[in-house]
Design a protein around this motif. Structure first.
Motif, short mmCIF file in Angstrom:
data_model
loop_
_atom_site.label_atom_id
_atom_site.label_comp_id
_atom_site.label_asym_id
_atom_site.label_seq_id
_atom_site.Cartn_x
_atom_site.Cartn_y
_atom_site.Cartn_z
N VAL A 7 0.89 -1.21 0.01
CA VAL A 7 -0.14 -0.02 0.16
C VAL A 7 0.81 1.19 -0.04
CG1 VAL A 7 -1.87 1.11 1.35
CG2 VAL A 7 -1.67 -1.24 1.43
N SER A 8 0.66 2.17 -1.03
CA SER A 8 1.59 3.44 -1.04
C SER A 8 0.81 4.41 0.13
CB SER A 8 1.38 3.85 -2.39
OG SER A 8 1.82 3.02 -3.17
N ASP A 30 8.89 2.05 1.45
CA ASP A 30 10.02 0.95 2.04
C ASP A 30 9.33 0.57 3.15
OD1 ASP A 30 11.26 1.46 -0.48
OD2 ASP A 30 12.65 3.15 0.46
N GLY A 31 8.23 0.38 3.39
CA GLY A 31 7.71 -0.27 4.70
C GLY A 31 7.46 0.38 5.65
N LYS A 32 7.98 1.62 5.62
CA LYS A 32 8.02 2.64 6.73
C LYS A 32 6.98 3.82 6.51
CE LYS A 32 11.85 1.24 8.69
NZ LYS A 32 11.97 0.74 10.26
N ILE A 33 6.36 4.47 7.67
CA ILE A 33 5.69 5.75 7.41
C ILE A 33 6.54 6.99 6.93
CG2 ILE A 33 4.32 7.34 8.62
CD1 ILE A 33 3.44 5.03 10.61
N GLY A 385 9.13 7.63 9.82
CA GLY A 385 10.36 6.69 10.48
C GLY A 385 9.87 5.25 11.01
N TYR A 386 8.67 4.98 11.61
CA TYR A 386 8.31 4.05 12.12
C TYR A 386 7.67 3.03 11.07
CZ TYR A 386 8.75 5.70 16.92
OH TYR A 386 9.45 6.22 17.98
N ASP A 387 7.85 1.90 11.56
CA ASP A 387 7.06 0.60 10.36
C ASP A 387 5.58 1.03 10.31
OD1 ASP A 387 9.56 -0.62 10.49
OD2 ASP A 387 8.94 -2.53 11.79
N ALA A 388 5.32 0.89 9.10
CA ALA A 388 3.85 1.09 8.56
C ALA A 388 3.03 -0.03 9.04
CB ALA A 388 3.90 1.50 7.06
N ASP A 389 2.86 -0.21 10.33
CA ASP A 389 1.95 -1.29 10.90
C ASP A 389 0.86 -0.56 11.61
OD1 ASP A 389 4.29 -2.85 10.65
OD2 ASP A 389 4.75 -3.15 12.46
N LEU A 390 -0.38 -1.09 10.83
CA LEU A 390 -1.46 -0.25 10.88
C LEU A 390 -2.81 -1.23 11.33
CD1 LEU A 390 -1.51 2.21 7.94
CD2 LEU A 390 -0.44 2.53 10.23
N VAL A 391 -3.58 -0.86 12.07
CA VAL A 391 -5.06 -1.74 12.32
C VAL A 391 -5.88 -0.61 11.94
CG1 VAL A 391 -4.86 -1.10 15.07
CG2 VAL A 391 -6.46 -2.85 14.01
N ARG A 430 4.13 -3.22 7.76
CA ARG A 430 5.33 -2.77 7.03
C ARG A 430 4.73 -2.41 5.52
NH1 ARG A 430 7.93 -6.49 6.27
NH2 ARG A 430 7.63 -8.07 7.93
N GLY A 431 3.39 -1.82 5.47
CA GLY A 431 3.19 -1.27 4.45
C GLY A 431 2.17 -2.45 3.44
N GLN A 432 2.30 -3.68 3.86
CA GLN A 432 1.46 -4.74 3.11
C GLN A 432 0.27 -5.17 3.65
OE1 GLN A 432 5.49 -6.87 3.31
NE2 GLN A 432 5.02 -7.38 1.16
N LEU A 433 -0.74 -5.29 2.81
CA LEU A 433 -2.19 -5.66 3.32
C LEU A 433 -1.91 -7.05 3.62
CD1 LEU A 433 -4.88 -4.40 3.88
CD2 LEU A 433 -5.29 -5.11 1.67
N VAL A 434 -2.10 -7.48 5.06
CA VAL A 434 -2.15 -8.87 5.39
C VAL A 434 -3.43 -9.47 5.67
CG1 VAL A 434 0.39 -8.78 6.17
CG2 VAL A 434 -1.43 -8.26 7.76
N TYR A 435 -4.44 -8.41 6.15
CA TYR A 435 -5.72 -9.22 6.48
C TYR A 435 -6.69 -8.11 6.12
CZ TYR A 435 -9.61 -10.15 9.47
OH TYR A 435 -10.87 -10.42 10.07
N ARG A 436 -7.95 -8.66 5.70
CA ARG A 436 -8.84 -7.68 5.41
C ARG A 436 -10.45 -8.64 5.47
NH1 ARG A 436 -8.81 -4.66 -0.10
NH2 ARG A 436 -8.89 -6.64 -0.82
N GLU A 437 -11.21 -8.16 6.39
CA GLU A 437 -12.62 -8.96 6.41
C GLU A 437 -12.48 -10.28 6.18
OE1 GLU A 437 -15.69 -5.64 4.78
OE2 GLU A 437 -14.43 -6.24 3.20
#
Length: 460
Positions: A7-8, A30-33, A385-391, A430-437
């Motif tokens: 995800v960009s 690059d996987g970071k915010i 600078g932090y990992d793009a880990d999002l809920v 890290r910017g990748q969609l790993v789970y959805r619905e």
């Protein structure tokens, strides 16, 4: 946008930035915010893959630093594949695996290597590892620190498994000397076997019988021992799964005297209470035990006052037979509760009624937990600078916990049939969609996290 894709940018009308919820776009590189921009300042580049999640809340992914994955060796109980899928479905983007219940336990450098090997290619979220302190392994501690363990866990009472024996006073002094100056942390299962004279044991199918066998004083005396060690050696210490608020004054007193001491509690102590546990309902058994409603309210007050630093799952699953559901015998059943997937809604369902805000959720479930295991320079915060880990989740929506939607291996949990508030829509690692619905990326994208310890004095 397909699962597994990068995800960009993520756009929402409700992004939690610091303590404020506002419309924003999180730009990922690059996987970071990379940047967090207001809507007006964001212009979509050609080919920029923007995930617009509307009114869903976007927060840092949950960091659950107390998870028993049990692999290798007890993979009928749980495993990295199932545990980390459950984590992703619950908005958890980082877990820290406990050193026991796997065979071998993570108590030597070679066992740590074996654990890493076993986990490779199976993790849907990022995974770090705790080491263990047991009698006689003090010479293994520094090699494990150098290899990247997050810290160490020990038991002051029988752990429940023979291959992870509890430590004595002598063992603890040896371990503390090894940990001085390393910046590492020692986690304590804080119950002491006080060898009280046991009266007539009572009906083993009644929860009160089990509760009386693990009184508050076992926890209080264990915490007293920990505070003394912490003050003597000035090694970072942490009380895992605090259940009794009677220990809090000791902890505060030690902290005021300069002890580098932190404390966690769990979702089950905050969500469940002894008075509501039915006879024979051994899925509610854990150690220390779930205590009464008054104690539970005091735990919430302590959280609000900042006396408890964080909230974790202590996900500790087993096979159904070990829960002795057929006999309903609390004294014989395995003690452990499975909740890895449901931590966020469990916490929010109760916390929102007590005046907690979304910023408190991030502090208690993401930021402080990341701090404990020295991951707070990359996890648990929404900032460049932090990992793009999002809920990405809907705090207002409710759902019922049903067996078919549980992703950890064994579905037995005290929360079956419970209605919770807060539905996880998607999880980004890290910017990748790993789970959805309800669906997962085709391949596990999680990495192993090795901790660069912060030296406090001296050299390793």
């Amino acid at each position: 946008m397909e699962l597994g894709e990068t995800v960009s940018a993520v756009k929402s009308r409700r992004v939690l930035i610091g303590n404020e919820v506002c419309p924003a776009v999180i730009v990922i590189k690059d996987g970071k915010i990379h940047q967090i921009l207001s809507d007006s300042k964001f212009s979509e580049d050609v080919g920029c893959e923007v995930l617009d999640v509307g009114n869903n809340v976007v927060m840092p992914g949950i960091v659950d630093c107390h998870v028993h994955v049990n692999e290798p060796g007890r993979t009928t109980w749980e495993g990295f594949w199932t545990a980390t899928r459950a984590a992703a479905a619950g908005g958890v983007t980082t877990i820290v695996d406990m050193p026991l219940n796997s065979i071998p336990p993570t108590t030597t450098l070679s066992h740590f290597r074996e654990k890493q090997q076993e986990a490779t290619g199976k993790c849907f979220v990022d995974t770090a590892f705790w080491g263990g302190v047991i009698p006689g392994n003090q010479q293994e501690l520094r090699p494990m620190i150098q290899a990247g363990v997050a810290g160490f866990k020990c038991f002051l009472i029988h752990s429940g498994v023979e291959e992870f024996p509890h430590v004595t006073d002598v063992d603890l002094h040896s371990a503390m000397k090894q940990l001085q100056g390393t910046g590492s942390v020692l986690l304590f299962h804080a119950e002491l076997d006080l060898q009280q004279e046991t009266k007539d044991t009572g009906d083993p199918s009644q929860y009160s019988t089990f509760l009386q066998s693990r009184p508050d004083v076992m926890e209080v005396e264990a915490v007293r021992m920990v505070t003394e060690l912490c003050l003597q050696y000035k090694v970072r210490c942490h009380i895992v799964h605090l259940s009794s608020t009677k220990s809090l004054k000791l902890i505060q007193k030690a902290q005021q005297a300069g002890a580098p001491l932190t404390v966690e509690t769990t979702h089950h102590y905050l969500s469940l209470c002894a008075e509501h546990i039915p006879a024979g309902a051994t899925q509610f058994k854990c150690c220390p035990p779930i205590r009464g409603a008054n104690n539970q309210e005091q735990l919430w007050s302590a959280l609000k006052a900042g006396q408890i630093d964080m909230v974790v799952s202590d996900h500790s699953p087993c096979t159904p037979d070990l829960k002795k559901m057929d006999s309903g015998d609390f004294t014989q059943a395995w003690g452990g509760i499975s909740s890895l997937q449901f931590g966020l809604p469990l916490f929010w369902s109760s916390a929102r009624k007590r005046g907690f805000q979304l910023s408190d959720v991030v502090r208690l479930l993401s930021r402080k937990t990341a701090q404990l295991c020295s991951l707070d320079n990359q996890k648990g915060t929404l900032a460049p600078g932090y990992d793009a880990d999002l809920v990405i989740w809907e705090p207002e929506r409710t759902f019922q916990v049903e067996e078919g939607s549980i992703h950890h291996k064994n579905k037995l949990t005290p929360y079956l049939g419970t209605t919770l508030q807060g539905v996880v829509y998607a999880t980004i690692l890290r910017g990748q969609l790993v789970y959805r619905e309800g669906s997962f990326c085709p391949e596990p994208l999680g990495k192993h996290l090795f901790i660069a310890q912060r030296k406090t004095q001296g050299q390793l």
